[in-house]
Each structure stands twice: as C-alpha cells, then as structure tokens.
Scaffold this motif. Structure first.
Motif, mmCIF file in Angstrom:
data_model
loop_
_atom_site.group_PDB
_atom_site.id
_atom_site.type_symbol
_atom_site.label_atom_id
_atom_site.label_comp_id
_atom_site.label_asym_id
_atom_site.label_seq_id
_atom_site.Cartn_x
_atom_site.Cartn_y
_atom_site.Cartn_z
ATOM 1 N N PRO A 1 0.821 -1.222 0.000
ATOM 2 C CA PRO A 1 0.000 0.000 0.000
ATOM 3 C C PRO A 1 0.850 1.265 0.000
ATOM 4 N N GLU A 2 0.500 2.168 -0.873
ATOM 5 C CA GLU A 2 1.149 3.473 -0.997
ATOM 6 C C GLU A 2 2.615 3.372 -1.424
ATOM 7 N N LYS A 3 2.995 2.268 -1.997
ATOM 8 C CA LYS A 3 4.350 2.116 -2.520
ATOM 9 C C LYS A 3 4.284 1.769 -4.004
ATOM 10 N N GLU A 4 5.387 2.011 -4.689
ATOM 11 C CA GLU A 4 5.440 1.682 -6.101
ATOM 12 C C GLU A 4 5.610 0.171 -6.291
ATOM 13 N N ARG A 5 5.163 -0.300 -7.438
ATOM 14 C CA ARG A 5 5.364 -1.704 -7.759
ATOM 15 C C ARG A 5 6.844 -1.956 -7.994
ATOM 16 N N GLU A 6 7.363 -3.039 -7.432
ATOM 17 C CA GLU A 6 8.776 -3.331 -7.552
ATOM 18 C C GLU A 6 8.984 -4.763 -8.038
ATOM 19 N N GLY A 7 10.067 -4.954 -8.770
ATOM 20 C CA GLY A 7 10.422 -6.284 -9.234
ATOM 21 C C GLY A 7 11.033 -7.095 -8.109
ATOM 22 N N VAL A 8 10.637 -8.340 -8.010
ATOM 23 C CA VAL A 8 11.135 -9.245 -6.978
ATOM 24 C C VAL A 8 12.089 -10.275 -7.586
ATOM 25 N N ALA A 9 11.654 -10.919 -8.645
ATOM 26 C CA ALA A 9 12.462 -11.964 -9.278
ATOM 27 C C ALA A 9 12.035 -12.095 -10.730
ATOM 28 N N ARG A 10 13.011 -12.496 -11.577
ATOM 29 C CA ARG A 10 12.725 -12.646 -12.998
ATOM 30 C C ARG A 10 13.411 -13.888 -13.533
ATOM 31 N N ILE A 11 12.881 -14.406 -14.635
ATOM 32 C CA ILE A 11 13.452 -15.609 -15.221
ATOM 33 C C ILE A 11 13.289 -15.563 -16.736
ATOM 34 N N TYR A 12 14.345 -15.986 -17.439
ATOM 35 C CA TYR A 12 14.301 -16.049 -18.888
ATOM 36 C C TYR A 12 13.840 -17.447 -19.297
ATOM 37 N N GLY A 13 12.840 -17.479 -20.176
ATOM 38 C CA GLY A 13 12.173 -18.728 -20.481
ATOM 39 C C GLY A 13 13.033 -19.809 -21.098
ATOM 40 N N ARG A 14 13.949 -19.460 -22.001
ATOM 41 C CA ARG A 14 14.697 -20.490 -22.733
ATOM 42 C C ARG A 14 15.776 -21.139 -21.892
ATOM 43 N N THR A 15 16.409 -20.373 -21.013
ATOM 44 C CA THR A 15 17.554 -20.921 -20.274
ATOM 45 C C THR A 15 17.304 -21.058 -18.782
ATOM 46 N N GLY A 16 16.259 -20.426 -18.283
ATOM 47 C CA GLY A 16 16.018 -20.446 -16.843
ATOM 48 C C GLY A 16 16.922 -19.503 -16.074
ATOM 49 N N THR A 17 17.608 -18.598 -16.758
ATOM 50 C CA THR A 17 18.448 -17.620 -16.084
ATOM 51 C C THR A 17 17.599 -16.718 -15.202
ATOM 52 N N THR A 18 18.051 -16.543 -13.948
ATOM 53 C CA THR A 18 17.241 -15.806 -12.973
ATOM 54 C C THR A 18 17.959 -14.568 -12.455
ATOM 55 N N SER A 19 17.183 -13.660 -11.921
ATOM 56 C CA SER A 19 17.719 -12.493 -11.228
ATOM 57 C C SER A 19 16.760 -12.130 -10.118
ATOM 58 N N TYR A 20 17.322 -11.500 -9.057
ATOM 59 C CA TYR A 20 16.532 -11.212 -7.869
ATOM 60 C C TYR A 20 16.810 -9.800 -7.360
ATOM 61 N N ALA A 21 15.817 -9.243 -6.725
ATOM 62 C CA ALA A 21 16.038 -8.011 -5.982
ATOM 63 C C ALA A 21 16.894 -8.329 -4.765
ATOM 64 N N ASP A 22 17.721 -7.374 -4.359
ATOM 65 C CA ASP A 22 18.609 -7.592 -3.216
ATOM 66 C C ASP A 22 17.831 -7.961 -1.959
ATOM 67 N N SER A 23 16.638 -7.427 -1.813
ATOM 68 C CA SER A 23 15.854 -7.639 -0.595
ATOM 69 C C SER A 23 15.365 -9.076 -0.432
ATOM 70 N N VAL A 24 15.394 -9.860 -1.505
ATOM 71 C CA VAL A 24 14.872 -11.228 -1.412
ATOM 72 C C VAL A 24 15.923 -12.289 -1.726
ATOM 73 N N LYS A 25 17.117 -11.867 -2.102
ATOM 74 C CA LYS A 25 18.172 -12.830 -2.443
ATOM 75 C C LYS A 25 18.436 -13.768 -1.274
ATOM 76 N N GLY A 26 18.516 -15.051 -1.584
ATOM 77 C CA GLY A 26 18.767 -16.053 -0.556
ATOM 78 C C GLY A 26 17.516 -16.530 0.156
ATOM 79 N N ARG A 27 16.387 -15.842 -0.064
ATOM 80 C CA ARG A 27 15.131 -16.232 0.592
ATOM 81 C C ARG A 27 14.075 -16.687 -0.418
ATOM 82 N N PHE A 28 14.061 -16.062 -1.592
ATOM 83 C CA PHE A 28 13.067 -16.373 -2.616
ATOM 84 C C PHE A 28 13.735 -17.104 -3.770
ATOM 85 N N THR A 29 12.985 -18.000 -4.399
ATOM 86 C CA THR A 29 13.461 -18.720 -5.573
ATOM 87 C C THR A 29 12.385 -18.712 -6.650
ATOM 88 N N ILE A 30 12.735 -18.202 -7.810
ATOM 89 C CA ILE A 30 11.817 -18.227 -8.947
ATOM 90 C C ILE A 30 12.155 -19.431 -9.815
#
Length: 127
Positions: free
Chosen positions: A41-70
């Motif tokens: 609420p009252e915050k901007e939308r932020e990216g948490v995690a992303r994945i490239y479909g062909r290779t499964g290459t992932t990236s994470y926001a610093d705030s969730v690294k080590g805790r979230f897995t896409i």
C-alpha cells in the motif's frame, strides 16, 4: 487471449514460507521474460524476481536474495515463486508478469516493460 492467473498467497507468521504459482495460457513462446512483482500500500510496484524462459536464467532483488526462488515448468506453462523466511516487509500484493524477450537472458526493465499481468495474490506476513 493471453491470461496469467496467480495463486498461493495467504497469511503467514514471520519466518514462514509460501509458494506462489502463475499459470499462463495463450502464450507459449519460450523467448520470454517472466517476473514476480509486488506492491505494498502506498508504494510503487517493484520487481522481486525474474526468469528467462529459454535458459532459466534468474535475477533477484537484493531484498529477497537467498530467501526467494523463482522457477518455471515450461511443460505446464507455469511460473513459481518459493518464498522462505518471510518477514513483515514482504507483505504486499504479488503479481506475475510476462513480456517478449528482446535482449536474450537480460530480463531487466521496469514494470511498464511487461505487457501481460495477472490479477495478483495477497501475501500478508505478521510479526
């Protein structure tokens, strides 16, 4: 018609875990980027995690690294977000999103760069 449908949100206590799912229909090209975004609420939308479909290459926001897995299951055309060690700062509406990939494994970009969105699923973490 491209549709993304999220599920798996809920309420948990701090330290708990949740797994979100996003089922995609109407879009099967693997040359795509998919991501999980969140908006509190009252915050901007932020990216948490992303994945490239062909290779499964992932990236994470610093705030969730080590805790979230896409991850993805291309056979089921489904995206997942495993969230562990949740804390109250993770409370938000979580959205999955999809766009065509223009830069290969680079799935960066703002939320505005993603064309297709789900309706969102609420995650609430209590202390």
């Amino acid at each position: 018609l491209v549709q993304l449908v999220e599920s798996g949100g809920g309420s948990v206590q701090a330290g708990g875990s949740l797994t979100l799912s996003c089922t995609v229909s109407g879009y099967t090209d693997s040359n795509r980027c998919m991501g999980w975004f969140r908006q509190a609420p009252e915050k901007e939308r932020e990216g948490v995690a992303r994945i490239y479909g062909r290779t499964g290459t992932t990236s994470y926001a610093d705030s969730v690294k080590g805790r979230f897995t896409i991850s993805q299951d291309n056979a089921r055309n489904t995206l997942f977000l495993q969230m562990n060690n949740l804390n109250p700062n993770d409370t938000a509406m979580y959205y999955c999103a999809l766009r065509k990939s223009y830069w290969g494994v680079d799935c960066g970009g703002t939320p505005a760069d993603f064309r297709y969105w789900g309706q969102g699923t609420q995650v609430t973490v209590s202390s």
